[in-house]
Design an enzyme around this catalytic site. Structure first.
Site, PDB file in Angstrom:
ATOM      1  N   GLU A 147       2.509   6.445  -6.876  1.00  0.00           N
ATOM      2  CA  GLU A 147       1.350   7.301  -7.728  1.00  0.00           C
ATOM      3  C   GLU A 147       1.585   8.767  -7.454  1.00  0.00           C
ATOM      4  OE1 GLU A 147      -2.483   5.808  -6.055  1.00  0.00           O
ATOM      5  OE2 GLU A 147      -2.108   3.551  -6.319  1.00  0.00           O
ATOM      6  N   TYR A 189       0.906  -1.237  -0.060  1.00  0.00           N
ATOM      7  CA  TYR A 189      -0.101   0.107   0.036  1.00  0.00           C
ATOM      8  C   TYR A 189       0.735   1.200  -0.028  1.00  0.00           C
ATOM      9  CZ  TYR A 189      -4.376   2.399   1.027  1.00  0.00           C
ATOM     10  OH  TYR A 189      -5.293   3.490   0.709  1.00  0.00           O
TER      11      TYR A 189
END
Length: 243
Positions: free
Chosen positions: A173, A166
């Site tokens: 991103e 995660y």
């Protein structure tokens, strides 16, 4: 956000005894099994493509081009998960699922596809690798759960690998969006300026900055939610084993 799209089920509390939740019907279950098998296979294709391209090139630079088409196809295919929640065959939040899926689709098409200059960035490989491992585990988890035969190893991986994947995905991103900012500002990509007949303006560069800022409150909430889920699920399994 990458997060790795971890579906959650809300339990309603009332003064009456809780009713046993009904699962999807036989037809819906068969459809969901097929969907999750196809998605698992799709992300396995992406994983194999990455490995083969790396072995052929001897470098991780430019690996995105080797899996660009299947990545777009299977990540876009995740939009069906929102529909699954909306029609009730999957007992997850439409809002949460929609946010997680749409954020990935947005990054796939509106950033990585649209700003070709970022496709060679290491950050793209970072989030693609995180997504790939996460999705293989997640769709495998759903498939075996629907078949009522969930191996402990897959359950453990589902609620453990996110601890690393995660943050890894979110980092990739954010760095990718950040790398796209100069090109978006220079070209005016997707921006609408005044004057125009609609009397409306939109600055995509500013929108991307606000998107990055939104990760600050959202990432910790989703991450710690999954940590609570991990403790609940895995501790329950351990207690069951010791009984």
């Amino acid at each position: 956000m990458s997060a790795p799209a971890m579906g959650t089920t809300k339990t309603a509390h009332s003064d009456v005894a809780p009713k046993k939740k009904r699962g999807p019907g036989a037809l819906a279950t068969a459809y969901l099994v097929i969907y999750n098998v196809v998605m698992t296979a799709g992300w396995l294709v992406i994983a194999v493509g990455l490995v083969r391209a790396y072995l052929a090139r001897g470098s991780y630079h430019g690996l995105y081009y080797s899996i660009e088409k299947p990545l777009k196809f299977f990540q876009t295919g995740a939009l069906l998960e929102i529909l699954h929640c909306a029609v009730g065959i999957v007992p997850s939040s439409v809002v949460l699922t929609g946010f997680q899926v749409l954020s990935r689709v947005f990054l796939t098409w509106a950033v990585t596809h649209s700003v070709r200059e970022v496709q060679n960035e290491d950050s793209v490989l970072l989030f693609v690798s995180a997504w790939t491992i996460t999705e293989i585990i997640r769709y495998s988890f759903y498939t075996f759960s629907l078949l009522n035969h969930l191996p402990y190893l897959i359950k453990w991986a589902r609620y453990t690998f996110f601890l690393v994947l995660y943050p890894m995905g979110v980092t990739g991103e954010l760095l990718t969006v950040y790398a796209a900012l100069p090109y978006v500002q220079k070209t005016g990509l997707y921006s609408v300026t005044l004057p125009n007949k609609y009397n409306f303006s939109f600055d995509y560069h500013t929108f991307l900055i606000l998107t990055m800022v939104s990760y600050i409150p959202l990432f910790p909430q989703l991450y710690f939610h999954m940590m609570r889920q991990r403790k609940k699920v895995l501790c329950h399994v351990e207690e069951y084993k010791t009984e």
